[in-house]
Write a protein that holds these residues in place. Sequence first.
Motif, mmCIF file in Angstrom:
data_model
loop_
_atom_site.group_PDB
_atom_site.id
_atom_site.type_symbol
_atom_site.label_atom_id
_atom_site.label_comp_id
_atom_site.label_asym_id
_atom_site.label_seq_id
_atom_site.Cartn_x
_atom_site.Cartn_y
_atom_site.Cartn_z
ATOM 1 N N VAL A 393 0.920 -1.234 -0.104
ATOM 2 C CA VAL A 393 -0.022 -0.120 -0.028
ATOM 3 C C VAL A 393 0.785 1.065 -0.155
ATOM 4 O O VAL A 393 1.574 1.507 0.926
ATOM 5 N N HIS A 394 0.546 2.104 -1.057
ATOM 6 C CA HIS A 394 1.326 3.402 -0.961
ATOM 7 C C HIS A 394 0.640 4.206 -0.183
ATOM 8 O O HIS A 394 -0.477 4.527 -0.303
ATOM 9 N N THR A 395 1.283 4.745 0.864
ATOM 10 C CA THR A 395 0.605 5.938 1.804
ATOM 11 C C THR A 395 0.731 7.214 1.411
ATOM 12 O O THR A 395 0.363 7.967 2.189
ATOM 13 N N SER A 396 1.346 7.570 0.464
ATOM 14 C CA SER A 396 1.660 8.883 0.217
ATOM 15 C C SER A 396 1.468 9.131 -1.549
ATOM 16 O O SER A 396 2.059 8.252 -2.232
ATOM 17 N N ASP A 397 0.940 10.256 -1.745
ATOM 18 C CA ASP A 397 0.703 10.567 -3.412
ATOM 19 C C ASP A 397 1.842 11.075 -3.840
ATOM 20 O O ASP A 397 2.143 11.509 -5.078
ATOM 21 N N LYS A 398 2.719 11.900 -2.936
ATOM 22 C CA LYS A 398 3.951 12.730 -3.452
ATOM 23 C C LYS A 398 5.287 11.953 -3.271
ATOM 24 O O LYS A 398 6.171 12.061 -4.063
ATOM 25 N N ILE A 399 5.425 11.030 -2.138
ATOM 26 C CA ILE A 399 6.650 10.443 -1.893
ATOM 27 C C ILE A 399 6.265 8.807 -2.241
ATOM 28 O O ILE A 399 5.747 8.306 -1.168
ATOM 29 N N PHE A 400 6.425 8.194 -3.316
ATOM 30 C CA PHE A 400 6.173 7.064 -3.676
ATOM 31 C C PHE A 400 6.913 5.877 -2.699
ATOM 32 O O PHE A 400 6.299 4.793 -2.789
ATOM 33 N N GLY A 401 7.938 6.388 -2.221
ATOM 34 C CA GLY A 401 8.881 5.326 -1.353
ATOM 35 C C GLY A 401 8.167 4.948 -0.064
ATOM 36 O O GLY A 401 8.386 4.240 0.632
ATOM 37 N N GLN A 402 7.031 5.873 0.317
ATOM 38 C CA GLN A 402 6.306 5.692 1.446
ATOM 39 C C GLN A 402 5.299 4.686 1.187
ATOM 40 O O GLN A 402 4.238 4.826 0.768
ATOM 41 N N VAL A 403 5.623 3.314 1.956
ATOM 42 C CA VAL A 403 4.862 1.917 1.661
ATOM 43 C C VAL A 403 4.383 1.255 2.732
ATOM 44 O O VAL A 403 5.023 1.651 3.954
ATOM 45 N N TYR A 404 3.669 0.711 2.806
ATOM 46 C CA TYR A 404 2.995 -0.256 3.929
ATOM 47 C C TYR A 404 2.664 -1.506 3.569
ATOM 48 O O TYR A 404 1.926 -1.564 2.456
#
Length: 793
Positions: A393-404
Amino acid sequence: MYLLIVDMQKDTWMQTLILSFQSLGVIYGRLSTAPLYVLESIDPGEISSPDEMHELFSFIFWTLTIIPLLKYAFIVLKADDDGEGGPFSLYSLLCRHAKVGLIPSNRGSSKILNQEEEEVSSDPSKGKPENKARKAIEKYKSSHYLLLFLALLGACMILSDAVLTPAISVLSATSGLGRSMAKISKVFSSHETKDHVANALKKYVPTPVACAILVCLFTLQHHGTKRIGCLFAPIVITWLIFISGFGLYNIIHHDAQILRAVSPVYMLRFMKKINLRHWKLLSSIVLCIAGSEAMFADLGHFSKKSIKITFICFIYPVLLLTYAGQAAFVSKNLRVDGAFHLSESIPNRSLEHVFAVLSLFASAVGSQATITAGFSIIHQCQALDCFPRVKVVHTSDKIFGQVYVPDANWMFMVLSIAFTIGLHDISELGKATGLAVTVGLLVTTCLMSLVIALYWEKHLFASVCFLLFFGSIETIYLSSTLTSFFHGAWCLIILFLFFMTIMASWHYGTLKKYESDVENKVSIEWLTDYSPGLGVSRVPGIGFVYSDVDMGIPAFFTHFITNIPAFHQVLVFVTFKASPVPYVHSSRRYLIGRVGPREYKIYRCIVRYGYHDNVRDTDDFEDHIISSIGEFIAREEYDQEALNSPEGRMIVLGTPLNDGSGLITVTETSSGECGPNLGESESRRGLLHGPSGSGGSPPPPVNRKRVRFMLPPKSPQMRASVRQELEEIIDARESGTAYILGQSHLMARQGSNLFKRLLVMTYVFLDKNSREPPVALNIPNAALLEVGTVYKI
């Protein structure tokens, strides 16, 4: 778009400050809570004099200076892979700048992929003399396996750290809570029972409370890095100000001479009288840099500038002040019971309860760095076919490296609680954590030294100096942690075998399945020359055939044609190819070409993606492919950038040009159940709402977006043959879409050795219990046809 966002983040100081604030609650919680267990994991009987405490503080000072500050903040952070960090990002850099890749999708990539990469890359090394180190590494196959093993080993250490760190952090904080409750019980208990009650509270309270906190911690993970960082950052700031404040007090009131220990002379004194007892002490000292690897592994969640500024300006000086104050207190209270615990160094006894509560929150925050790093590593490994398919799950629309990663989150929680209950000892957990930290640091040093030589193309002497300087320090700490192997470090081996078995089995099974697909594929002539003799007929519509081979006809499709001699009016062979890069730009995502003569209307589409791209998690994926095929038809003969392949010319495409030379897309929104593709509508609605009979009433009408294709207005630039072929594509699209998916099943041959059988059995188990392949996502069940083949290896 991603590069634009990164540039905006780099150029905006306000954005940097925001990311720096968030990084406090994610990356630096681990380093900030290390004072809870660094000195506590030392046996008080092993310290014989205050001078030894000074010498140990000297080790803490120089270890924090050399590893997190010098190595990571100033050197390793520069080796990011388009904003991504971790051992797999270093490995991907080596794969791209030296032919050492063993990932199945890289090993089997066709020459057309390599040709395209060579043409679009601006490698500054062109024209330079051949790098001797690169040539030597590329020559020996054993070095390729060694590099992959190092990358997997580093990933296993980060995943193991994500299990052990929450356990030791929370347990060390709850032990302080147990001490506070024990002291309160002594006040209210009778003289005969107060010692018994106090000991019971110290022994039995920490573990249940720690398990409850761990459940709460892992439950919060779905909120994402941004929200968690904003929530946890104030806690870390308050915690650091609190412990550094009484750290300064302890330096002034107990032992101001501790500041002299910053001299390396104190370390030399310690090394001169080294013995087994002193050597074991270093296994506890290495915990002061536990969390340093997260500075690089969590790079995709933040930016290099924010990570570096936060550490240099705040974390580094505050931690040194805290450790100095704690060492000053311990040096004057060596024989006091519990003096090595951080709570005992609080100058005001009335603040102990505040410390107990604050340490509970800080310890939960301290686990966030490794948990977030674990998510990033699993995402990278999965995209490069080294980890089973799990939901990301990508938790940010701006920073694509933020995942869960939900499945990994619950796995970490169960394992962390199991080790907390099973060991319930801070010292043993500390030994295991120290071993995981040192192995992870050493793996990064080895890979980084190769990056310096092969990617940065520095002189080999610089690479060797980096390896010897940092590697020797980390090897010393590694040897010290191994002396405590039977005192807790052994549990790391259990975690290592667990994660390595999963990753190695999945890599082995994926590789063997791919090799079997390649060996059993047939040539294009079989389909174009011999299939008419089989009585094959063409049916209206478009058929998408998904396979792992990027050349020829996959074996499962020949099996399908032999038993059902028919295929669609337009046929598209789609292959996904993972690249060892974080992102592939949308303008260069697709490689489109023909299979056979023009009149057969058979095309090939190679979809390239990086380990942080989600190319299949969209409903309009096939629409993009059809648009790209239309653009290919229009540009086929006169495109100067077309690449040559054994099957013919291929063109790199992506975002449609909208210049009127290809297909024009028209988006329509409709509701209800009517439409030309009723089966697809029914299936999509069933996936969204479940069976209509399970509820009392049918679900309400759903607005659906449907893309229609049109021909551009007539113009003299478009030839009649091109217009006719585009019309056939539109007619086929209106007739309906079918998806043919090959399912390869592995079996171990009779007589195979036990190790191979174990790998195959593990892979089969993981394949059955993992997420559906990317090609099967969002495909309506009514239009999906799976064809199975069995390979014995």
